[in-house]
Design a protein around this motif. Structure first.
Motif, PDB file in Angstrom:
ATOM      1  N   PHE A 294       0.828  -1.211   0.000  1.00  8.06           N
ATOM      2  CA  PHE A 294       0.000   0.000   0.000  1.00  8.06           C
ATOM      3  C   PHE A 294       0.858   1.256   0.000  1.00  8.06           C
ATOM      4  CE2 PHE A 294      -2.425   3.351   2.051  1.00  8.06           C
ATOM      5  CZ  PHE A 294      -3.651   3.271   1.407  1.00  8.06           C
ATOM      6  N   MET A 298       0.634   3.456  -3.345  1.00  6.09           N
ATOM      7  CA  MET A 298      -0.255   4.612  -3.250  1.00  6.09           C
ATOM      8  C   MET A 298       0.349   5.894  -3.830  1.00  6.09           C
ATOM      9  SD  MET A 298      -2.088   6.346   0.037  1.00  6.09           S
ATOM     10  CE  MET A 298      -0.570   7.182   0.478  1.00  6.09           C
ATOM     11  N   GLU A 321      -0.732  13.781  -1.132  1.00  2.00           N
ATOM     12  CA  GLU A 321      -0.312  12.423  -0.749  1.00  2.00           C
ATOM     13  C   GLU A 321       0.039  12.367   0.732  1.00  2.00           C
ATOM     14  OE1 GLU A 321       3.197  11.068  -2.828  1.00  2.00           O
ATOM     15  OE2 GLU A 321       3.820  10.051  -0.996  1.00  2.00           O
TER      16      GLU A 321
END
Length: 358
Positions: A294, A298, A321
């Motif tokens: 992840f 991501m 982010e």
């Protein structure tokens, strides 16, 4: 109906103690492993190797190490970056001091050196715990980075202060250095992750793992029933540091090929691995892999969507982010402390009853 063990009765102790008790899980696991070993090396290129596969594998190994210490033994650590630096510098010194030594053993020995350092810095855990132990490991992080910066012996008196991995081969194929092929570096890391992943899973199911979890749940009660806190906590620090040290050695020698302690192994590295096990799932082997995947994927997906798709500036995308990571950490800590691994377990529970819940 699609996912259930009803009727799958075990007739032996060995069958009852399998890592994957359900047939579907066993088939899926071996299928994924077969694809990882035999299909991915045929199609992988430089981008997929350096941007996705190597980071996921190496961070998964570091996350397993931190999960053993924090998730299974309950000892908080903020020194993962420093221990990764120990593994990296140990591998560099071994590679330069023993040019004929196989890189496979160099990586393992680097993990062993890191385990010894981890035991030393784990000694305070016998007297302090919780927030105070976190501060002690944070001090270890800053001390180790300072040590590798200020003592020239560690970087062989290089004028730049950086370390660079010389080329090493396995079965005639380079796995470190500029000439290393993407499939070779990928397979080299995958072998370590597979072997050490199985080893960790079996340790956690055995006497050592149960002692760690007893200390985590209530150390006083564990001591009363015969679990020695000294040996148990130090063993957790040693095993955890070994995994983190191996990850640091692979991070330096195979992935980047060069490193500088402040940039590569700073406090951000420690927090990144900690975020992985929080989002993936504390006390879960699967959570270590999910969290690493992840946290690696991501940023790439967000950048592709916001910069490539929406035309946003890269700086703005980076701010979004960072904000999103913070929101996710708060979300998982409040709503689901066991992370993505728990969500997957809940999904499997639903599948056991679907489509006839009654």
């Amino acid at each position: 109906m699609l996912y259930r063990e009803t009727g799958d009765f075990k007739t032996s102790y060995r069958a009852d103690q399998q890592i994957f008790p359900i047939l579907q899980d066993r088939v899926a696991f071996w299928a994924v492993l077969a694809v990882a070993f035999f299909v991915v090396p045929l199609v992988i290129d430089d981008y997929w190797s350096n941007a996705i596969m190597l980071p996921v594998l190496i961070y998964a190994l570091a996350a397993i190490g931190l999960n053993i210490l924090t998730g299974y033994c309950g000892q908080v650590s903020l020194g993962t970056g420093g221990f990764m630096a120990v593994g990296a510098y140990a591998s560099y010194k071994l590679m330069t001091a023993f040019p004929e030594l196989n890189i496979f053993f160099i990586v393992l020995l680097s993990g062993g050196v890191t385990a010894l350092v981890g035991v030393i810095f784990g000694l305070p855990s016998l007297r302090i715990k919780g927030f105070y132990l976190a501060v002690a490991t944070l001090a270890a992080q800053f001390f180790l980075v300072w040590l590798f910066n200020k003592v020239p012996w560690f970087y062989n008196y290089s004028a730049t202060g950086q370390i660079a991995a010389p080329e090493r081969t396995v079965f005639g194929y380079a796995v470190t250095g500029a000439e290393a092929a993407p499939w070779a570096t990928y397979l080299f890391c995958l072998v370590f992750v597979t072997i050490l992943g199985f080893a960790a899973k079996n340790m956690l199911r055995g006497r050592v793992g149960r002692a760690w979890m007893a200390i985590r749940d209530m150390d006083i009660a564990a001591e009363i029933i015969g679990v020695p806190p000294l040996r148990t906590k130090l063993s957790a620090f040693a095993v955890s540091s070994f995994y983190v040290g191996v990850a640091g050695a692979l991070y330096f020698a195979v992935w980047f090929g060069a490193a500088e302690p402040t940039e590569a192994f700073g406090i951000n590295q420690s927090f990144l691995v900690l975020f992985m096990i929080i989002i993936g799932g504390l006390g879960s082997m699967l959570g270590s892999f999910l969290g690493a995947g992840f946290m690696v994927l991501m940023p790439i997906l967000l950048k592709t969507a916001m910069v490539g798709g929406l035309g946003m500036q890269a700086v703005t995308a980076k701010h979004i982010e960072i904000t999103l990571i913070g929101v996710l950490i708060i979300f998982f800590l409040i709503v689901e402390p066991h992370g993505l691994a728990r969500l997957w377990a809940i999904a499997k529970e639903k599948l056991r009853l679907w489509p006839f819940p009654h």
